[in-house]
Write a protein that holds these residues in place. Structure first.
Motif, PDB file in Angstrom:
ATOM      1  N   ALA A 105       0.850  -1.187   0.000  1.00 34.56           N
ATOM      2  CA  ALA A 105       0.000   0.000   0.000  1.00 34.56           C
ATOM      3  C   ALA A 105       0.885   1.236   0.000  1.00 34.56           C
ATOM      4  N   LEU A 106       0.388   2.289  -0.633  1.00 34.59           N
ATOM      5  CA  LEU A 106       1.103   3.564  -0.676  1.00 34.59           C
ATOM      6  C   LEU A 106       0.148   4.695  -0.341  1.00 34.59           C
ATOM      7  N   VAL A 107       0.657   5.681   0.374  1.00 37.54           N
ATOM      8  CA  VAL A 107      -0.079   6.920   0.600  1.00 37.54           C
ATOM      9  C   VAL A 107       0.813   8.048   0.122  1.00 37.54           C
ATOM     10  N   PHE A 108       0.285   8.849  -0.785  1.00 35.35           N
ATOM     11  CA  PHE A 108       1.007  10.003  -1.308  1.00 35.35           C
ATOM     12  C   PHE A 108       0.311  11.264  -0.809  1.00 35.35           C
ATOM     13  N   MET A 109       0.931  11.921   0.149  1.00 40.54           N
ATOM     14  CA  MET A 109       0.401  13.179   0.673  1.00 40.54           C
ATOM     15  C   MET A 109       1.043  14.319  -0.120  1.00 40.54           C
ATOM     16  N   SER A 110       0.240  15.007  -0.927  1.00 39.39           N
ATOM     17  CA  SER A 110       0.714  16.115  -1.766  1.00 39.39           C
ATOM     18  C   SER A 110       1.725  15.665  -2.810  1.00 39.39           C
ATOM     19  N   ALA A 111       1.353  14.650  -3.554  1.00 41.55           N
ATOM     20  CA  ALA A 111       2.176  14.254  -4.698  1.00 41.55           C
ATOM     21  C   ALA A 111       2.072  15.345  -5.758  1.00 41.55           C
ATOM     22  N   GLY A 112       3.063  15.386  -6.633  1.00 39.57           N
ATOM     23  CA  GLY A 112       3.059  16.398  -7.691  1.00 39.57           C
ATOM     24  C   GLY A 112       4.045  16.020  -8.778  1.00 39.57           C
ATOM     25  N   GLU A 113       4.347  16.962  -9.638  1.00 39.79           N
ATOM     26  CA  GLU A 113       5.299  16.720 -10.728  1.00 39.79           C
ATOM     27  C   GLU A 113       6.592  16.107 -10.204  1.00 39.79           C
ATOM     28  N   TYR A 114       7.068  16.562  -9.053  1.00 37.80           N
ATOM     29  CA  TYR A 114       8.320  16.069  -8.450  1.00 37.80           C
ATOM     30  C   TYR A 114       8.246  14.597  -8.095  1.00 37.80           C
ATOM     31  N   THR A 115       7.056  14.092  -7.864  1.00 36.34           N
ATOM     32  CA  THR A 115       6.870  12.682  -7.527  1.00 36.34           C
ATOM     33  C   THR A 115       7.449  11.797  -8.626  1.00 36.34           C
ATOM     34  N   GLU A 116       7.342  12.272  -9.838  1.00 33.14           N
ATOM     35  CA  GLU A 116       7.775  11.504 -10.996  1.00 33.14           C
ATOM     36  C   GLU A 116       9.122  11.993 -11.544  1.00 33.14           C
ATOM     37  N   ALA A 117       9.983  12.520 -10.685  1.00 38.66           N
ATOM     38  CA  ALA A 117      11.281  13.051 -11.119  1.00 38.66           C
ATOM     39  C   ALA A 117      12.105  12.009 -11.864  1.00 38.66           C
ATOM     40  N   GLN A 118      12.110  10.777 -11.387  1.00 43.30           N
ATOM     41  CA  GLN A 118      12.883   9.714 -12.029  1.00 43.30           C
ATOM     42  C   GLN A 118      12.007   8.695 -12.746  1.00 43.30           C
ATOM     43  N   ASN A 119      10.826   8.429 -12.212  1.00 42.10           N
ATOM     44  CA  ASN A 119       9.945   7.389 -12.748  1.00 42.10           C
ATOM     45  C   ASN A 119       8.523   7.913 -12.873  1.00 42.10           C
ATOM     46  N   LYS A 120       7.967   7.817 -14.055  1.00 37.66           N
ATOM     47  CA  LYS A 120       6.588   8.243 -14.305  1.00 37.66           C
ATOM     48  C   LYS A 120       5.640   7.096 -13.962  1.00 37.66           C
ATOM     49  N   LEU A 121       4.569   7.404 -13.246  1.00 38.82           N
ATOM     50  CA  LEU A 121       3.577   6.376 -12.913  1.00 38.82           C
ATOM     51  C   LEU A 121       3.059   5.696 -14.187  1.00 38.82           C
ATOM     52  N   ALA A 122       2.817   6.482 -15.211  1.00 34.33           N
ATOM     53  CA  ALA A 122       2.270   5.938 -16.463  1.00 34.33           C
ATOM     54  C   ALA A 122       3.204   4.929 -17.125  1.00 34.33           C
ATOM     55  N   ASP A 123       4.502   5.052 -16.883  1.00 34.92           N
ATOM     56  CA  ASP A 123       5.465   4.125 -17.468  1.00 34.92           C
ATOM     57  C   ASP A 123       5.578   2.817 -16.689  1.00 34.92           C
TER      58      ASP A 123
END
Length: 191
Positions: A105-123
């Motif tokens: 399980a994951l909880v992302f509090m205030s995720a944003g563009e920086y969340t995907e700095a190295q890895n994109k969720l869509a990828d």
């Protein structure tokens, strides 16, 4: 995983939130990310480049080696602000490595563009789609979350807190967030 070090550290997570988790029988490891507290390393390495995942890898390794024998198949990660970057990077790494526990399980509090700095969720949809993920955010951070929500997995939950604030500041802005997040984690880890 707390917000950006060194200005933030594990104390961003209030004791009341940690007590809510432990009251549900969930063990909590609240760590200093590199560059915060007494930890070593450069703060920027906590969220830029490959080292951020290593903070999480070290924490899961500690849990697996602990005398209490934590169940490595039931690890949840609560990450705030750019702590979400390390959580995403670790989840991608864990899926590829196979030798380290994947988050259940994951909880992302205030995720944003920086969340995907190295890895994109869509990828990495094959890794993330089956995982229950809770995205919490204030109205001012709606745009990025709305884009992600438009193609989200059925296992992902998006919760806007109208009285919210960025990252772990949410706990002060809206105390109900502690109950909401701890209930989500509890249910996800019991599946």
């Amino acid at each position: 995983l707390h917000m950006i070090p060194p200005a933030n550290d594990k104390r961003n997570f209030p004791e009341s939130f940690i007590r809510r988790l432990t009251a549900r029988g969930i063990s909590v490891l609240n760590l200093y990310r590199r560059g915060a507290g007494a930890s070593e390393g450069t703060a920027a390495d906590a969220y830029l480049g490959p080292k951020g995942k290593d903070d999480v890898r070290g924490a899961t390794g500690l849990l697996r080696a602990h005398v209490c024998a934590f169940d490595a198949t039931r690890i949840g990660i609560v990450a705030a602000s750019n702590g979400t970057t390390s959580a995403v990077d670790y989840a991608v790494f864990a899926s590829a490595a196979g030798s380290v526990p994947k988050p259940k399980a994951l909880v992302f509090m205030s995720a944003g563009e920086y969340t995907e700095a190295q890895n994109k969720l869509a990828d990495h949809r094959s890794e993330f789609d089956p995982v229950p993920i809770l995205f919490t955010y204030p109205p001012s951070e709606r745009a990025w979350n709305a884009r992600v929500k438009a193609t989200a997995s059925a296992n992902w939950v998006f919760k806007e807190f109208s009285k919210g604030d960025h990252g772990t500041k949410l706990f002060l802005a809206d105390p109900s967030a502690s109950d909401y997040i701890s209930e989500f984690i509890d249910k996800a880890l019991k599946k």
